[in-house]
Design a protein around this motif. Structure first.
Motif, short mmCIF file in Angstrom:
data_model
loop_
_atom_site.label_atom_id
_atom_site.label_comp_id
_atom_site.label_asym_id
_atom_site.label_seq_id
_atom_site.Cartn_x
_atom_site.Cartn_y
_atom_site.Cartn_z
N ALA A 44 41.62 36.41 30.46
CA ALA A 44 41.94 35.90 31.79
C ALA A 44 41.98 37.05 32.77
CB ALA A 44 43.28 35.17 31.78
N VAL A 45 41.34 36.88 33.92
CA VAL A 45 41.41 37.84 35.01
C VAL A 45 42.35 37.27 36.06
CG1 VAL A 45 40.13 39.08 36.80
CG2 VAL A 45 39.06 38.65 34.57
N LEU A 46 43.44 37.98 36.34
CA LEU A 46 44.41 37.54 37.35
C LEU A 46 44.13 38.29 38.64
CD1 LEU A 46 47.69 37.46 35.21
CD2 LEU A 46 45.88 35.77 35.40
N THR A 47 43.66 37.57 39.64
CA THR A 47 43.28 38.21 40.89
C THR A 47 43.97 37.53 42.06
OG1 THR A 47 41.41 38.92 42.24
CG2 THR A 47 41.23 36.76 41.19
N GLN A 48 44.06 38.25 43.19
CA GLN A 48 44.79 37.72 44.33
C GLN A 48 44.21 38.19 45.66
OE1 GLN A 48 49.37 36.83 44.96
NE2 GLN A 48 49.09 39.02 44.79
N TYR A 49 44.32 39.47 45.98
CA TYR A 49 43.89 39.97 47.28
C TYR A 49 42.36 40.12 47.34
CZ TYR A 49 48.77 41.17 48.06
OH TYR A 49 50.13 41.12 48.20
N ASN A 50 41.76 39.63 48.44
CA ASN A 50 40.32 39.82 48.69
C ASN A 50 39.50 39.53 47.44
OD1 ASN A 50 40.76 40.58 51.35
ND2 ASN A 50 40.87 42.75 50.88
N SER A 51 39.69 38.37 46.87
CA SER A 51 39.10 38.09 45.56
C SER A 51 37.68 37.53 45.60
CB SER A 51 39.99 37.09 44.80
OG SER A 51 40.06 35.86 45.49
N ARG A 52 37.13 37.26 46.79
CA ARG A 52 35.83 36.61 46.86
C ARG A 52 34.74 37.43 46.16
NH1 ARG A 52 31.22 37.02 48.40
NH2 ARG A 52 31.69 39.03 49.37
N SER A 53 34.67 38.73 46.47
CA SER A 53 33.65 39.58 45.86
C SER A 53 33.79 39.64 44.35
CB SER A 53 33.73 40.99 46.46
OG SER A 53 32.78 41.84 45.86
N LEU A 54 35.03 39.73 43.87
CA LEU A 54 35.27 39.79 42.43
C LEU A 54 34.89 38.48 41.76
CD1 LEU A 54 36.36 41.38 40.03
CD2 LEU A 54 38.65 40.54 40.59
N GLY A 73 43.04 38.51 25.91
CA GLY A 73 43.12 39.56 26.90
C GLY A 73 43.61 39.06 28.24
N ILE A 74 44.37 39.88 28.93
CA ILE A 74 44.78 39.62 30.31
C ILE A 74 44.43 40.85 31.13
CG2 ILE A 74 46.71 39.27 31.89
CD1 ILE A 74 48.08 37.60 29.78
N ILE A 75 43.62 40.65 32.17
CA ILE A 75 43.22 41.75 33.05
C ILE A 75 43.90 41.56 34.40
CG2 ILE A 75 41.28 42.92 34.15
CD1 ILE A 75 39.49 41.84 31.91
N LEU A 76 44.70 42.54 34.77
CA LEU A 76 45.44 42.49 36.03
C LEU A 76 44.57 43.06 37.13
CD1 LEU A 76 48.85 43.74 34.61
CD2 LEU A 76 48.19 41.38 35.08
N TYR A 126 27.67 49.59 38.29
CA TYR A 126 28.81 48.85 37.75
C TYR A 126 29.79 48.43 38.83
CZ TYR A 126 27.33 50.90 33.27
OH TYR A 126 26.62 51.28 32.16
N ARG A 127 30.67 47.49 38.47
CA ARG A 127 31.92 47.24 39.19
C ARG A 127 33.04 47.72 38.28
NH1 ARG A 127 31.81 43.57 43.59
NH2 ARG A 127 29.63 43.27 44.22
N ALA A 128 34.18 48.07 38.87
CA ALA A 128 35.27 48.65 38.09
C ALA A 128 35.69 47.75 36.93
CB ALA A 128 36.47 48.96 38.99
N ILE A 129 35.71 46.45 37.17
CA ILE A 129 36.20 45.53 36.14
C ILE A 129 35.27 45.45 34.94
CG2 ILE A 129 35.10 43.41 37.00
CD1 ILE A 129 37.85 42.02 36.44
N ASP A 130 34.02 45.87 35.09
CA ASP A 130 33.06 45.82 33.98
C ASP A 130 33.56 46.58 32.75
OD1 ASP A 130 31.24 44.32 35.46
OD2 ASP A 130 30.16 46.10 36.17
N PHE A 131 34.30 47.65 32.98
CA PHE A 131 34.71 48.51 31.88
C PHE A 131 35.77 47.82 31.01
CE2 PHE A 131 32.89 51.05 35.17
CZ PHE A 131 32.08 51.94 34.48
N ILE A 180 47.00 43.53 27.40
CA ILE A 180 47.10 43.51 28.86
C ILE A 180 46.56 44.83 29.39
CG2 ILE A 180 48.66 43.28 30.84
CD1 ILE A 180 50.65 41.88 28.95
N ALA A 181 45.66 44.76 30.37
CA ALA A 181 45.06 45.97 30.94
C ALA A 181 44.76 45.76 32.41
CB ALA A 181 43.79 46.35 30.18
N SER A 182 44.64 46.84 33.14
CA SER A 182 44.28 46.75 34.56
C SER A 182 42.76 46.65 34.70
CB SER A 182 44.79 47.97 35.33
OG SER A 182 44.10 49.14 34.91
N GLY A 183 42.32 46.21 35.88
CA GLY A 183 40.89 46.03 36.11
C GLY A 183 40.27 47.13 36.94
#
Length: 372
Positions: free
Chosen positions: A54-64, A5-8, A35-40, A122-125
């Protein structure tokens, strides 16, 4: 299942979600009181038998990243496979931030090269739904598809935020419009794709060095005639929060509907999240709470109607809260009126204040840490 899996989860949605995105990625936004959105998407992958994601993250990623610190809650804490959180990094070959969805995967090509599974999901988070990806992969194999795009027929929705598909009688893709002003059909892509791992590597190695950085713009659309791309219809509940405040508000409020809430909470397989060790909510004398879902550690002294309330919220005596979302640590003073509002984390409202939005379609938003 023979897929990875790849989560964008790296997109910058500040323009659509405003102050809610100042301190977090959209995939980390709170949903449905716990929940958080990515939980789903994470739970869907785990429940579908995908053991490596794999979770691909970039902007404001600390909380995630904090939310994903332990992967065991989604059953990714294992010796074989596991959960990988991947971000842009500096190396001898470059130090670019992700320039698009395709580039994000390309910059982490090692994840694909070191995997042995045949397919990639591949799916969005930042979407809320429950889906068995096994069914999509099985459909992909049966069709002999190069790429499968999951879609849904949407009624009474603004389609300008979606990719719109045109297909033949066999569901083979004929055309794809990305976020058109006037959609030709109501068949909207959900941003979920199945593709073989080797084909994905080949396509990325071909397009990214030539300046093609998007999965849709640089693969789906230009290759729609060269490759066998099919649509897979999903008929269950699906909602996205990345398209704006109105959709974020409506998605949370959907959890007040028992038939929707039951999909995620009471129907196996369940949607999992990172648990918090806190006492249950407390309802003191004089509290009146109706049509609300409530997080742990919350204390009620006032009146709450038709609200989504997260953990550790405090509502004082004679306060009235209606049609609102109260995130973690919100404090409402005595005699306050809160209506049609989103109060972000740790907002504090002093006694006697009024905070009212125009409607549930146009809620007022107080950003994280506001003192009023």
């Amino acid at each position: 299942m023979k897929a990875i899996g790849i989560i964008l989860a790296g997109g910058n949605n500040n323009g659509r979600l405003g102050v809610l995105m100042e301190h977090r990625a959209s995939a980390a936004l709170p949903i449905g009181s716990c929940y958080r959105a990515i939980d789903f998407t994470l739970s869907n992958m785990s429940n579908s038998g995908i053991s490596k994601a794999a979770v691909l993250t970039q902007y404001n990623s600390r909380s995630l990243r904090d939310h994903l610190t332990s992967s065991k809650w989604w059953d990714f804490g294992r010796k074989q496979g596991g959960l990988f959180v991947l971000t842009p990094y500096t190396s001898n070959s470059g130090n670019d931030w992700f320039r698009g969805t395709a580039d994000a995967i390309y910059q982490n090509m090692a994840f694909l090269n070191r995997s042995n599974e045949e397919y990639v999901v591949i799916a969005s988070g930042d979407s809320v739904y429950k889906m068995n990806y096994r069914d999509v992969v099985q459909y992909h194999v049966q069709k002999g598809a190069d790429i499968t795009v999951v879609y849904q027929k949407m009624e009474n929705r603004d389609l300008s935020h979606f990719g719109i598909m045109q297909m033949d009688a066999e569901n083979r893709l004929l055309g794809f419009e990305e976020k058109p002003e006037q959609a030709q059909t109501n068949t909207a892509s959900l941003g979920i794709y199945v593709i073989s791992r080797k084909l994905l590597i080949s396509l990325l190695e071909e397009i990214v060095p030539q300046g093609g950085y998007g999965l849709v713009k640089d693969i789906i659309i230009p290759y729609s005639k060269k490759l066998k791309i099919y649509g897979y219809e999903f008929q269950g509940y699906w909602s996205t929060i990345g398209t704006g405040i109105r959709d974020y508000f409506a998605t949370n409020m959907d959890f007040l509907k028992k038939e929707i809430r039951d999909i995620f909470v009471n129907q196996y397989p369940y949607i999992e999240t990172k648990p918090k060790d806190e006492p249950p909510a407390k309802y003191n004398a004089g509290a009146e709470v109706t049509d609300a879902i409530v997080g742990s550690g919350t204390i009620f002294n006032g009146k709450v109607e038709h609200c989504v309330v997260f953990r550790k919220v405090y509502i004082s005596e004679a306060a009235v809260v209606r049609n609102s979302i109260l995130m973690e640590g919100v404090q409402i003073g005595k005699g306050c009126l809160i209506e049609n509002a989103i109060l972000d984390k740790e907002v504090v409202i002093s006694d006697g204040q009024t905070v009212c939005g125009k409607s549930m379609e146009e809620p007022v938003i107080l950003k994280k840490g506001t003192r009023l």
